[in-house]
Design a protein around this motif. Structure first.
Motif, short mmCIF file in Angstrom:
data_model
loop_
_atom_site.label_atom_id
_atom_site.label_comp_id
_atom_site.label_asym_id
_atom_site.label_seq_id
_atom_site.Cartn_x
_atom_site.Cartn_y
_atom_site.Cartn_z
N ILE A 1 0.83 -1.21 0.00
CA ILE A 1 0.00 0.00 0.00
C ILE A 1 0.86 1.26 0.00
CG2 ILE A 1 -1.67 1.34 1.35
CD1 ILE A 1 -2.92 -1.31 2.21
N LEU A 2 1.94 1.25 0.79
CA LEU A 2 2.82 2.42 0.81
C LEU A 2 3.52 2.61 -0.53
CD1 LEU A 2 4.36 2.16 4.40
CD2 LEU A 2 2.64 3.78 3.57
N LYS A 3 3.82 1.51 -1.22
CA LYS A 3 4.41 1.61 -2.56
C LYS A 3 3.40 2.23 -3.52
CE LYS A 3 6.72 -1.10 -6.16
NZ LYS A 3 7.18 -2.47 -6.57
N MET A 4 2.13 1.81 -3.41
CA MET A 4 1.08 2.38 -4.25
C MET A 4 0.89 3.87 -3.96
SD MET A 4 -1.72 -0.67 -3.90
CE MET A 4 -3.01 0.33 -4.65
N LYS A 5 1.00 4.21 -2.68
CA LYS A 5 0.87 5.62 -2.30
C LYS A 5 2.02 6.43 -2.88
CE LYS A 5 0.46 8.63 1.77
NZ LYS A 5 0.42 8.68 3.26
N GLY A 6 3.22 5.87 -2.82
CA GLY A 6 4.41 6.58 -3.29
C GLY A 6 4.46 6.77 -4.79
N ASP A 7 3.97 5.77 -5.56
CA ASP A 7 4.07 5.88 -7.02
C ASP A 7 2.80 6.45 -7.66
OD1 ASP A 7 2.22 3.75 -7.19
OD2 ASP A 7 3.78 2.25 -7.48
N GLY A 8 1.81 6.83 -6.82
CA GLY A 8 0.62 7.51 -7.35
C GLY A 8 -0.55 6.61 -7.68
N ARG A 9 -0.38 5.29 -7.59
CA ARG A 9 -1.49 4.40 -7.93
C ARG A 9 -2.68 4.56 -6.98
NH1 ARG A 9 1.09 -1.40 -8.00
NH2 ARG A 9 2.65 -0.34 -6.72
N LEU A 10 -2.41 4.76 -5.70
CA LEU A 10 -3.50 4.91 -4.74
C LEU A 10 -4.27 6.20 -5.01
CD1 LEU A 10 -4.99 3.86 -2.28
CD2 LEU A 10 -3.33 5.02 -0.82
N ALA A 11 -3.57 7.28 -5.29
CA ALA A 11 -4.24 8.55 -5.60
C ALA A 11 -5.09 8.42 -6.87
CB ALA A 11 -3.21 9.66 -5.77
N ASP A 12 -4.58 7.69 -7.85
CA ASP A 12 -5.35 7.48 -9.08
C ASP A 12 -6.66 6.74 -8.79
OD1 ASP A 12 -3.42 8.74 -10.57
OD2 ASP A 12 -2.48 6.88 -11.29
N LEU A 13 -6.61 5.75 -7.91
CA LEU A 13 -7.81 4.99 -7.57
C LEU A 13 -8.78 5.83 -6.74
CD1 LEU A 13 -6.34 1.45 -6.83
CD2 LEU A 13 -7.51 2.26 -8.89
N GLN A 14 -8.25 6.66 -5.84
CA GLN A 14 -9.11 7.57 -5.10
C GLN A 14 -9.84 8.52 -6.05
OE1 GLN A 14 -6.31 9.45 -2.48
NE2 GLN A 14 -6.48 7.88 -0.89
N GLN A 15 -9.11 9.07 -7.00
CA GLN A 15 -9.71 9.98 -7.98
C GLN A 15 -10.78 9.26 -8.80
OE1 GLN A 15 -8.78 13.37 -8.28
NE2 GLN A 15 -10.65 13.45 -9.53
N LYS A 16 -10.50 8.03 -9.16
CA LYS A 16 -11.44 7.24 -9.96
C LYS A 16 -12.76 7.03 -9.23
CE LYS A 16 -12.12 2.53 -11.75
NZ LYS A 16 -11.48 1.19 -11.99
N TRP A 17 -12.69 6.68 -7.94
CA TRP A 17 -13.88 6.28 -7.21
C TRP A 17 -14.53 7.40 -6.40
CZ3 TRP A 17 -16.32 2.18 -8.69
CH2 TRP A 17 -15.61 1.14 -9.28
N PHE A 18 -13.75 8.42 -6.01
CA PHE A 18 -14.31 9.49 -5.20
C PHE A 18 -14.37 10.84 -5.92
CE2 PHE A 18 -11.85 6.89 -1.98
CZ PHE A 18 -12.94 6.12 -1.60
N GLY A 19 -13.66 10.94 -7.02
CA GLY A 19 -13.59 12.22 -7.71
C GLY A 19 -12.67 13.20 -7.02
N THR A 20 -11.90 12.73 -6.06
CA THR A 20 -10.94 13.56 -5.33
C THR A 20 -9.89 12.65 -4.71
OG1 THR A 20 -10.72 15.31 -3.65
CG2 THR A 20 -12.18 13.47 -3.13
N THR A 21 -8.85 13.24 -4.15
CA THR A 21 -7.82 12.47 -3.45
C THR A 21 -7.80 12.89 -1.98
OG1 THR A 21 -6.10 14.09 -4.00
CG2 THR A 21 -6.41 12.24 -5.53
N PHE A 22 -7.18 12.07 -1.15
CA PHE A 22 -7.12 12.34 0.28
C PHE A 22 -5.67 12.35 0.75
CE2 PHE A 22 -11.22 10.25 -0.39
CZ PHE A 22 -12.08 11.19 0.18
N ASP A 23 -5.37 13.30 1.61
CA ASP A 23 -4.05 13.38 2.23
C ASP A 23 -4.08 12.53 3.50
OD1 ASP A 23 -1.50 14.00 3.00
OD2 ASP A 23 -1.97 16.02 3.71
N THR A 24 -3.62 11.31 3.39
CA THR A 24 -3.69 10.38 4.52
C THR A 24 -2.30 10.11 5.08
OG1 THR A 24 -3.51 8.50 3.01
CG2 THR A 24 -5.73 9.21 3.61
N PRO A 25 -2.20 9.85 6.40
CA PRO A 25 -0.90 9.52 6.99
C PRO A 25 -0.46 8.12 6.58
CG PRO A 25 -2.63 9.27 8.61
CD PRO A 25 -3.28 9.86 7.40
N ASP A 26 0.81 7.83 6.74
CA ASP A 26 1.31 6.49 6.44
C ASP A 26 0.84 5.47 7.47
OD1 ASP A 26 2.60 7.49 4.25
OD2 ASP A 26 4.61 7.45 5.12
N ALA A 27 0.49 5.93 8.64
CA ALA A 27 -0.03 5.06 9.70
C ALA A 27 -0.81 5.91 10.69
CB ALA A 27 1.10 4.33 10.41
#
Length: 274
Positions: A242-268
């Motif tokens: 998950i942290l790798k996905m967060k670092g390379d942008g894949r998680l943000a892309d999925l957030q944008q896809k499903w929520f129409g926005t991204t979230f600034d979330t902590p690593d833990a």
């Protein structure tokens, strides 16, 4: 002579037993050897997990597809009502929960959570035609739905205690049932996380509307797993994915896809707000 033979055999058995124990597989090794990660979830929590035209879909499907690639395994989904998901994890029906679940202090005592995958702050969904609710406190004395055994229900009840007249908190097995009652006018609102209700309102703007601002405490969604030594390496591997996905942008892309926005979330989340 016979005693010496028995002693030798007993010693060999103890040695063999110790060798087998030393090589007992932990959860990650079992998952890797099987080539399958079993994931438990409900399918009535759009846009995380839901059924669309008979097909299981949502953010969780996409996130775990990427986790599966990182771990080199396939994902096997086990679906059930939310009330049975965490008990199912503890009973060993699956390796991991895709819920996701709101990270709370009480849950952290019992489960280990992955890095957050979205914000989970609670807000209110109302009927688009209801002009009597323009702010959260307008739910005083009215019937408001939430999912059974959810953090959203707990926050609705806590918020209601701050109002002159507490709303009637109605519990539902699934949020879809609550949305149906809201659309039919049987309740005045639904308390759920902001990402969820924003998605629902976006899908049916003629029926639903989000009440601003969110009334809940700022919280986060993450995936719970078992908090024991056997599952430590598996959770470490999922965290790293998950942290790798967060670092390379894949998680943000999925957030944008499903929520129409991204979230600034902590690593833990180490000290949850609720």
């Amino acid at each position: 002579m016979r005693n010496r033979v028995i002693s030798a055999l007993a010693g060999a058995a103890l040695l063999l037993g110790g060798t087998v124990a030393a090589h007992a597989q932990d959860a990650l090794e079992r998952v890797t050897a099987a080539g399958v990660l079993k994931v438990g979830t409900e399918t009535a929590f759009a846009p995380f997990d839901f059924i669309d035209a008979g097909t299981h879909t949502g953010l969780n499907m996409d996130v775990f597809a990427e986790i599966g690639k990182e771990l080199g395994v396939e994902i096997e989904w086990v679906t059930l009502d939310w009330a049975g998901v965490l008990p199912g994890l503890e009973a060993g029906q699956f390796d991991m929960v895709a819920g996701p679940a709101t990270v709370t202090a009480a849950r952290m005592e019992r489960y280990r959570f992955t890095p957050p995958i979205a914000e989970a702050t609670v807000a209110l969904l109302k009927s688009a035609k209801d002009d009597s609710i323009t702010k959260p406190e307008d739910i005083a004395g009215k019937a408001v739905g939430a999912g059974h055994a959810t953090a959203q229900l707990a926050q609705l009840i806590a918020y209601g205690e701050t109002l002159p007249t507490a709303p009637e908190a109605k519990e539902y097995v699934s949020f879809n049932e609550a949305y149906a009652d809201l659309a039919a006018g049987r309740i005045a609102g639904v308390a759920n996380s902001l990402p969820n209700i924003a998605f629902v309102a976006q899908q049916r703007p003629e029926v639903f509307a989000v009440v601003e601002p969110a009334f809940g405490t700022k919280t986060y969604f993450a995936y719970p797993g078992l908090k024991d030594d056997d599952h430590a390496s598996l959770m470490d591997a999922i965290d790293a994915a998950i942290l790798k996905m967060k670092g390379d942008g894949r998680l943000a892309d999925l957030q944008q896809k499903w929520f129409g926005t991204t979230f600034d979330t902590p690593d833990a989340v180490t000290e949850p707000n609720i």
